[in-house]
Motif scaffolding. Structure first.
Motif, PDB file in Angstrom:
ATOM      1  N   ASP A  22       0.844  -1.186   0.000  1.00  0.00           N
ATOM      2  CA  ASP A  22       0.000   0.000   0.000  1.00  0.00           C
ATOM      3  C   ASP A  22       0.888   1.248   0.000  1.00  0.00           C
ATOM      4  O   ASP A  22       1.342   1.688   1.029  1.00  0.00           O
ATOM      5  N   ARG A  23       1.150   1.795  -1.193  1.00  0.00           N
ATOM      6  CA  ARG A  23       2.036   2.956  -1.257  1.00  0.00           C
ATOM      7  C   ARG A  23       1.254   4.252  -1.428  1.00  0.00           C
ATOM      8  O   ARG A  23       1.810   5.321  -1.442  1.00  0.00           O
ATOM      9  N   HIS A  24      -0.069   4.137  -1.628  1.00  0.00           N
ATOM     10  CA  HIS A  24      -0.834   5.352  -1.901  1.00  0.00           C
ATOM     11  C   HIS A  24      -1.950   5.598  -0.892  1.00  0.00           C
ATOM     12  O   HIS A  24      -2.563   6.653  -0.915  1.00  0.00           O
ATOM     13  N   GLY A  25      -2.187   4.642  -0.014  1.00  0.00           N
ATOM     14  CA  GLY A  25      -3.253   4.801   0.986  1.00  0.00           C
ATOM     15  C   GLY A  25      -2.870   5.873   1.995  1.00  0.00           C
ATOM     16  O   GLY A  25      -1.717   6.302   2.047  1.00  0.00           O
ATOM     17  N   PRO A  26      -3.846   6.298   2.827  1.00  0.00           N
ATOM     18  CA  PRO A  26      -3.590   7.357   3.805  1.00  0.00           C
ATOM     19  C   PRO A  26      -2.474   7.003   4.772  1.00  0.00           C
ATOM     20  O   PRO A  26      -1.672   7.867   5.155  1.00  0.00           O
ATOM     21  N   SER A  27      -2.403   5.731   5.169  1.00  0.00           N
ATOM     22  CA  SER A  27      -1.373   5.359   6.148  1.00  0.00           C
ATOM     23  C   SER A  27       0.024   5.459   5.530  1.00  0.00           C
ATOM     24  O   SER A  27       0.964   5.943   6.160  1.00  0.00           O
ATOM     25  N   ALA A  28       0.152   5.023   4.253  1.00  0.00           N
ATOM     26  CA  ALA A  28       1.453   5.105   3.576  1.00  0.00           C
ATOM     27  C   ALA A  28       1.857   6.570   3.390  1.00  0.00           C
ATOM     28  O   ALA A  28       3.019   6.937   3.605  1.00  0.00           O
ATOM     29  N   ARG A  30       0.974   9.076   5.230  1.00  0.00           N
ATOM     30  CA  ARG A  30       1.327   9.649   6.527  1.00  0.00           C
ATOM     31  C   ARG A  30       2.739   9.256   6.927  1.00  0.00           C
ATOM     32  O   ARG A  30       3.536  10.072   7.389  1.00  0.00           O
ATOM     33  N   ARG A  31       3.071   7.988   6.683  1.00  0.00           N
ATOM     34  CA  ARG A  31       4.411   7.526   7.073  1.00  0.00           C
ATOM     35  C   ARG A  31       5.484   8.185   6.220  1.00  0.00           C
ATOM     36  O   ARG A  31       6.560   8.530   6.708  1.00  0.00           O
ATOM     37  N   LEU A  32       5.181   8.396   4.932  1.00  0.00           N
ATOM     38  CA  LEU A  32       6.146   9.068   4.059  1.00  0.00           C
ATOM     39  C   LEU A  32       6.338  10.520   4.513  1.00  0.00           C
ATOM     40  O   LEU A  32       7.456  11.046   4.528  1.00  0.00           O
ATOM     41  N   ARG A  33       5.239  11.151   4.928  1.00  0.00           N
ATOM     42  CA  ARG A  33       5.317  12.540   5.400  1.00  0.00           C
ATOM     43  C   ARG A  33       6.169  12.604   6.673  1.00  0.00           C
ATOM     44  O   ARG A  33       7.043  13.463   6.806  1.00  0.00           O
ATOM     45  N   HIS A  34       5.957  11.673   7.580  1.00  0.00           N
ATOM     46  CA  HIS A  34       6.747  11.648   8.815  1.00  0.00           C
ATOM     47  C   HIS A  34       8.218  11.392   8.510  1.00  0.00           C
ATOM     48  O   HIS A  34       9.110  12.014   9.107  1.00  0.00           O
ATOM     49  N   ALA A  35       8.471  10.442   7.584  1.00  0.00           N
ATOM     50  CA  ALA A  35       9.875  10.137   7.236  1.00  0.00           C
ATOM     51  C   ALA A  35      10.531  11.372   6.627  1.00  0.00           C
ATOM     52  O   ALA A  35      11.703  11.673   6.915  1.00  0.00           O
TER      53      ALA A  35
END
Ligand code: GH3
Ligand code: MG
Ligand code: MG
Length: 357
Positions: A22-28, A30-35
């Protein structure tokens, strides 16, 4: 409750319907934004530390502090911009690489600065699809080459570039490979966790999750949802007379017939040893009864090595109630009634039972 059925389990924390990659879902996102925020935050901190340590040539400190400020601003933006769109987040690794280039141009001497291309490329390798990682790595290498050519003394250029390519290239490739292997493993484990290996039907765990999901959908659309539960009559006799392998063959054959009889939107699961269920979205008690008849007829026609009959319990949301527990209890009570009435038949849940409960 008919022997063999179990009460519904606790609320599900894991959602197996979510794609593994899941690279485009909200959780992915969010994690990319945090990273990204961590990446730029760590960059700002590192730059600050460098400019506050004793340095015989502090002429570059002004520029580096400005770079630290820019990094902090990007980090802060990523923290507060919760709705940052995908393209902005996907631009984080190349933007990180360009920031390292700027710092390389400012730093005097260049020292270990080029090694920091590793940071944004590790973020890319972990979060982005392999093709995008390749593009980002190419951008990082190009930015590195241009900065070396323009700002670094000739004697250091080639060796530094080779070092960056070797470290960043290998590390990114390793992360991409590891991630692909982990995803494969998760995919396999998910199949094992949700499917019954004997019949290929969904297992009890997946059945409960799906039933809750379909009931929530019915609630939203004010629609109905039927549940059909069937149990093989005197199945023990097949095992006792012909052995467990024959019993297993019969279970597989029955699952095949049920799959063939159901509609594409219906959901089939094995919920107990020789007990199966069909969730029928947008279907009422009459529709469920029609399917139950069709299934029994198909089984009677099928050339099974050891013919069997079914006892079937059907109910729907309008009859037994809106919760998964109520629906399952209604279907279960109907199944039990079919058994009591002599087996090889269909019994429908009654609303009276729900009122009495
Ligand atoms: P009833 O009509 O009351 O349902 O009788 P039954 O014999 O079908 O029910 P009972 O609960 O007494 O026995 C169920 C049998 O199903 C016993 C168990 O060994 C068998 N069974 C459950 N799971 C499997 C399986 O995976 N493979 C095989 N071969 N048999 C199984
Ligand atoms: Mg049973
Ligand atoms: Mg049985």
């Amino acid at each position: 409750m008919y022997p063999g059925t179990m009460p519904l389990g606790a609320a599900r924390v894991i959602d197996p319907s979510r794609p593994v990659d899941d690279r485009h879902g909200p959780s992915a996102q969010r994690r990319l934004r945090h990273a990204g925020a961590l990446l730029f935050g760590a960059g700002a901190l590192t730059l600050c530390l460098v400019t506050f340590t004793p340095d015989p040539d502090a002429s570059d400190h002004g520029g580096l502090r400005l770079a630290a400020l820019a990094c902090s601003l990007v980090a802060a933006l990523l923290v507060v911009w919760r709705s940052a769109p995908g393209p902005v987040l996907h631009a984080v690794p190349p933007a990180g690489a360009l920031m390292v280039s700027v710092v390389m141009a400012l730093a005097e001497p260049v020292g270990l600065t080029p090694a920091f291309f590793l940071w944004p490329m590790l973020v890319a390798a972990y979060f982005l699809p392999p093709r995008e990682v390749a593009v980002d790595v190419a951008i990082a290498f190009a930015a590195c080459a241009v900065t070396l050519a323009l700002f670094v003394e000739p004697g250091l250029r080639i060796a530094t570039f080779i070092g960056v390519v070797a470290i960043v290239g290998v590390a990114s490739a390793v992360v991409v490979t590891l991630r692909a292997e982990v995803l494969q493993l998760v995919e396999r484990l998910r199949a094992q966790a949700t499917l019954d290996s004997l019949t290929g039907a969904a297992n009890r765990w997946e059945f409960e999750r799906r039933l809750q999901e379909e009931l929530q959908r019915a609630e939203r659309t004010a629609g109905n949802c039927a549940l059909l539960v069937f149990d093989i009559d005197h199945f023990k006799r097949i095992n006792d007379s012909f052995g467990h392998a024959a019993g297993d063959d019969a279970l597989r054959a029955i699952a095949r017939e049920a799959r063939a009889a159901k509609r594409g939107t219906d959901f089939f699961a094995r919920i107990g040893g020789e007990e199966f269920a069909l969730i029928l979205p947008d279907t009422d008690l009459d529709g469920a009864t029609v399917l139950a008849e069709a299934l029994r007829a198909a089984l009677a026609r099928a050339a099974l090595t050891h013919p069997v009959t079914l006892s079937v319990g059907v109910t729907d949301r309008a009859t037994s109630g809106v919760t998964a527990t109520a629906l399952l209890a209604g279907a279960d009570a109907a199944l039990y009634a079919a058994k009591r009435q002599g087996r090889d038949r269909i019994a429908r849940a009654s609303a009276a039972r729900m009122l009495a409960a």
